[in-house]
Scaffold this motif. Structure first.
Motif, mmCIF file in Angstrom:
data_model
loop_
_atom_site.group_PDB
_atom_site.id
_atom_site.type_symbol
_atom_site.label_atom_id
_atom_site.label_comp_id
_atom_site.label_asym_id
_atom_site.label_seq_id
_atom_site.Cartn_x
_atom_site.Cartn_y
_atom_site.Cartn_z
ATOM 1 N N ILE A 48 0.867 -1.175 0.000
ATOM 2 C CA ILE A 48 0.000 0.000 0.000
ATOM 3 C C ILE A 48 0.904 1.226 0.000
ATOM 4 O O ILE A 48 1.647 1.464 0.962
ATOM 5 N N ASP A 49 0.855 1.965 -1.069
ATOM 6 C CA ASP A 49 1.709 3.141 -1.203
ATOM 7 C C ASP A 49 0.999 4.146 -2.108
ATOM 8 O O ASP A 49 -0.123 3.887 -2.558
ATOM 9 N N PRO A 50 1.617 5.275 -2.393
ATOM 10 C CA PRO A 50 0.925 6.275 -3.230
ATOM 11 C C PRO A 50 0.481 5.728 -4.582
ATOM 12 O O PRO A 50 -0.596 6.087 -5.075
ATOM 13 N N LEU A 51 1.265 4.844 -5.186
ATOM 14 C CA LEU A 51 0.868 4.330 -6.496
ATOM 15 C C LEU A 51 -0.389 3.454 -6.392
ATOM 16 O O LEU A 51 -1.327 3.611 -7.175
ATOM 17 N N SER A 52 -0.412 2.551 -5.428
ATOM 18 C CA SER A 52 -1.597 1.690 -5.305
ATOM 19 C C SER A 52 -2.822 2.518 -4.943
ATOM 20 O O SER A 52 -3.938 2.219 -5.373
ATOM 21 N N GLU A 53 -2.632 3.583 -4.170
ATOM 22 C CA GLU A 53 -3.775 4.441 -3.835
ATOM 23 C C GLU A 53 -4.271 5.202 -5.062
ATOM 24 O O GLU A 53 -5.467 5.376 -5.259
ATOM 25 N N LEU A 54 -3.336 5.641 -5.905
ATOM 26 C CA LEU A 54 -3.731 6.313 -7.141
ATOM 27 C C LEU A 54 -4.491 5.358 -8.055
ATOM 28 O O LEU A 54 -5.507 5.721 -8.658
ATOM 29 N N ILE A 55 -4.013 4.130 -8.148
ATOM 30 C CA ILE A 55 -4.688 3.136 -8.986
ATOM 31 C C ILE A 55 -6.087 2.861 -8.432
ATOM 32 O O ILE A 55 -7.063 2.826 -9.172
ATOM 33 N N ALA A 56 -6.161 2.678 -7.119
ATOM 34 C CA ALA A 56 -7.459 2.384 -6.503
ATOM 35 C C ALA A 56 -8.451 3.503 -6.782
ATOM 36 O O ALA A 56 -9.643 3.255 -7.030
ATOM 37 N N GLY A 57 -7.958 4.736 -6.762
ATOM 38 C CA GLY A 57 -8.847 5.874 -6.962
ATOM 39 C C GLY A 57 -9.300 6.070 -8.383
ATOM 40 O O GLY A 57 -10.136 6.925 -8.672
ATOM 41 N N ALA A 58 -8.763 5.278 -9.288
ATOM 42 C CA ALA A 58 -9.129 5.444 -10.701
ATOM 43 C C ALA A 58 -10.420 4.720 -11.064
ATOM 44 O O ALA A 58 -10.940 4.909 -12.156
ATOM 45 N N PHE A 59 -10.945 3.895 -10.163
ATOM 46 C CA PHE A 59 -12.093 3.046 -10.518
ATOM 47 C C PHE A 59 -13.327 3.349 -9.679
ATOM 48 O O PHE A 59 -13.229 3.916 -8.602
ATOM 49 N N TRP A 60 -14.463 2.902 -10.190
ATOM 50 C CA TRP A 60 -15.724 2.987 -9.453
ATOM 51 C C TRP A 60 -15.768 1.743 -8.565
ATOM 52 O O TRP A 60 -16.071 0.654 -9.030
ATOM 53 N N GLU A 61 -15.524 1.923 -7.307
ATOM 54 C CA GLU A 61 -15.421 0.762 -6.425
ATOM 55 C C GLU A 61 -16.783 0.110 -6.204
ATOM 56 O O GLU A 61 -17.807 0.796 -6.120
ATOM 57 N N SER A 62 -16.785 -1.197 -6.147
ATOM 58 C CA SER A 62 -18.020 -1.938 -5.860
ATOM 59 C C SER A 62 -17.621 -3.237 -5.168
ATOM 60 O O SER A 62 -16.428 -3.538 -5.031
ATOM 61 N N HIS A 63 -18.604 -3.998 -4.746
ATOM 62 C CA HIS A 63 -18.290 -5.242 -4.049
ATOM 63 C C HIS A 63 -19.065 -6.401 -4.638
ATOM 64 O O HIS A 63 -20.219 -6.256 -5.041
ATOM 65 N N SER A 64 -18.428 -7.517 -4.682
ATOM 66 C CA SER A 64 -19.045 -8.709 -5.235
ATOM 67 C C SER A 64 -18.573 -9.912 -4.432
ATOM 68 O O SER A 64 -17.421 -9.960 -3.995
ATOM 69 N N ASP A 65 -19.475 -10.876 -4.237
ATOM 70 C CA ASP A 65 -19.088 -12.069 -3.475
ATOM 71 C C ASP A 65 -18.104 -12.929 -4.259
ATOM 72 O O ASP A 65 -17.220 -13.557 -3.684
ATOM 73 N N SER A 66 -18.297 -12.963 -5.558
ATOM 74 C CA SER A 66 -17.359 -13.755 -6.362
ATOM 75 C C SER A 66 -17.039 -12.990 -7.644
ATOM 76 O O SER A 66 -17.814 -12.995 -8.599
ATOM 77 N N PRO A 67 -15.913 -12.304 -7.634
ATOM 78 C CA PRO A 67 -15.533 -11.495 -8.800
ATOM 79 C C PRO A 67 -15.392 -12.353 -10.061
ATOM 80 O O PRO A 67 -14.990 -13.514 -9.993
ATOM 81 N N ASP A 68 -15.744 -11.764 -11.180
ATOM 82 C CA ASP A 68 -15.598 -12.481 -12.456
ATOM 83 C C ASP A 68 -14.129 -12.558 -12.870
ATOM 84 O O ASP A 68 -13.723 -13.497 -13.553
ATOM 85 N N PHE A 69 -13.370 -11.535 -12.489
ATOM 86 C CA PHE A 69 -11.950 -11.489 -12.856
ATOM 87 C C PHE A 69 -11.123 -11.166 -11.609
ATOM 88 O O PHE A 69 -11.554 -10.380 -10.764
ATOM 89 N N ARG A 70 -9.950 -11.740 -11.550
ATOM 90 C CA ARG A 70 -9.028 -11.427 -10.458
ATOM 91 C C ARG A 70 -7.674 -11.051 -11.057
ATOM 92 O O ARG A 70 -7.063 -11.834 -11.784
ATOM 93 N N ILE A 71 -7.252 -9.843 -10.748
ATOM 94 C CA ILE A 71 -5.986 -9.328 -11.266
ATOM 95 C C ILE A 71 -5.116 -8.924 -10.082
ATOM 96 O O ILE A 71 -5.618 -8.328 -9.119
#
Lengths: 346, 149
Positions: A48-71
């Motif tokens: 967890i650092d500035p880069l991961s926080e910047l990446i996280a902030g680029a998306f519309w966050e949502s939650h799912s019990d079983s994600p279709d994709f895992r990256i």
């Protein structure tokens, strides 16, 4: 001999993919989930650092019990061992995605200038992104991170990520396509500041004739902000010059999640506009062929030429809705007015 | 299957025949005709073996290990050679050197059931867009562009 070389490259490509997937997913300690059209993507990392926080902030966050994709991200600081890449030199030197006959069922891109390796397993819907040095990443990556990977994911459900902004104008979903400097983002942000709705900037996902945002952030230049004359949409006026501070132009970030309506559910596609800054206002309808050529030349460049299905989907978009060349004068208000008149006829 | 059947067909180059495999389906675009094609099941796997240059001699054992209810050798050879001829007729494959590559497993990207006669599904409703047409290619302004020779 060529067949033997191909077999050896295939084995090494598969080993690289499997090694990266295993190490990156074994490292995940944190992350986010976000929507990509109707699917969910889990994006994980260790550090967890500035880069991961910047990446996280680029998306519309949502939650799912079983994600279709895992990256999962693999960083220089994470414990890892990558195999030698010497065998891949022909494609690294040409800045090409590894050919399918070698990499399938994986997709592999080794991007030396950016220090990125992207790997996606098309059978198990898992992927890995190796970041060599965060300082090498282009500043665009903070707004539109890992564009190629999301195109690979979209390909799994027959979605196409187009290098285009999109807006909802008078209840019409408009795709604004064009290269850098064509005025598409400026026009889209200007429309949003005048009561229309900005769906996406720079990357729009088209799936089943619906437009979806990929990223929740837009990046505009100071010159554009001055033209628009509005700062209401700006999330942050913090200058973005890249982590390496290499003197790239100062940009401001617009947070699309402030849009008055949720656009993540998809907006119907009604027309494609190809804006171009012009001394005078005007428009003319393009043939499907002309629209297809423009869409492919612009969007496929971004994903290193794309694949067969990318071309077919762009052809279907060009065939399914009318397309126009929109000549936009430097006066944005005049341009918006012209586009509004054009949209009423769509 | 007889070892004496020489198969020397090769898929056209990727510059004129773009193809992509996903979930066991191959989609191909012939830029010279503007037609595009879908291949599933055995047809997609024949594409795979042709691409990899696997010698025809290995095909029977490869298909036998991946499909149920494989027909007898003569029937299977008839299906395979008939499909290869179809690829030639469609202009997707051309004569080349004889296939001599070693056996390769088929990709594990789909469920395979009983053997079915391989078929090609051709589509041409996008041909006017997909075809390479140097005469009508247009420039930025939408006007026909003069191509240098």
């Amino acid at each position: 001999m060529a067949g033997l070389r191909s077999n050896r490259s295939r084995q090494r490509a598969h080993y690289l993919a499997q090694s990266m997937l295993e190490q990156s997913h074994g490292n995940v300690e944190s992350g986010i989930e976000f929507k990509l059209a109707g699917t969910s993507v889990a994006l994980g990392w260790k550090l967890i650092d500035p880069l991961s926080e910047l990446i996280a902030g680029a998306f519309w966050e949502s939650h799912s019990d079983s994600p279709d994709f895992r990256i999962a991200l693999l960083r220089r600081s994470d414990p890892h061992t990558l195999p030698s890449l010497e065998w891949a030199r022909p494609w690294i030197d040409k800045h090409q995605i590894l050919p399918e006959q070698i990499s399938y069922p994986y997709r592999i891109m080794i991007d030396r200038p950016q220090g990125l390796i992207q790997v996606f397993d098309t059978v198990n819907n898992v992927g890995a992104i190796y970041i060599r040095h965060e300082e090498e990443l282009d500043s665009r990556s903070f707004i539109t991170p890992f564009r190629l990977m999301w195109s690979w994911l979209a390909n799994q459900f027959d979605g196409e990520i187009v290098h285009a902004a999109s807006v909802l104008i008078q209840d019409k979903g408009i795709l604004l396509s064009g290269g850098s400097g064509s005025g598409k983002s400026t026009f889209a942000v200007h429309a949003a500041s005048h009561g229309e709705m900005l769906i996406a900037d720079d990357c729009t996902l088209v799936h089943n004739s619906l437009l979806y945002p990929v990223f929740r952030r837009s990046k505009v230049s100071q010159a554009t902000l001055q033209l628009i004359g509005s700062t209401e949409l700006i999330e942050s006026s913090t200058a973005v010059t890249g982590l390496n501070g290499n003197g790239q132009s100062v940009k401001s970030i617009i947070d699309l999640s402030r849009s008055p309506l949720s656009v993540t559910a998809g907006v119907n596609l009604d027309a494609v506009l190809f804006p171009r800054v012009s001394p005078s206002l005007g428009s003319f309808q393009l043939t499907a062929r002309q629209a297809y050529e423009r869409l492919t030349s612009d969007s496929l460049r971004e994903i290193h030429g794309g694949g067969t299905r990318n071309r077919l989907r762009l052809a279907r978009i060009a065939r399914s809705v009318p397309s126009y060349r929109a000549l936009l004068p430097p006066s944005l208000d005049q341009g918006l007015g012209g586009a509004l008149r054009l949209v009423t006829h769509v | 299957m007889s070892e004496s059947v020489p198969v020397s067909l090769r898929l056209k180059s990727r510059e004129v025949l773009s193809r992509e495999r996903l979930d066991g389906e191959v989609v191909a675009i012939d830029f010279e005709s503007g037609d595009y094609f879908s291949f599933e099941g055995p047809a997609a796997d024949i594409f795979w073996l042709l691409e990899a240059g696997v010698a025809f001699f290995h095909w029977e054992s490869i298909f036998t290990s991946h499909y149920a209810n494989i027909p007898g050798p003569e029937h299977l050879r008839h299906d395979l050679l008939g499909f290869l001829e179809k690829l030639r007729e469609l202009g997707l494959a051309v004569e080349g050197s004889e296939l001599e590559g070693g056996a390769l497993p088929l990709p594990l990207d789909c469920e395979r059931g009983s053997w079915e006669k391989p078929e090609a599904r051709a589509h041409n409703e996008l041909a006017d867009l997909l075809i390479i047409d140097p005469i009508h290619d247009t420039g930025e302004d939408g006007w026909p562009e003069i191509k240098s020779k």
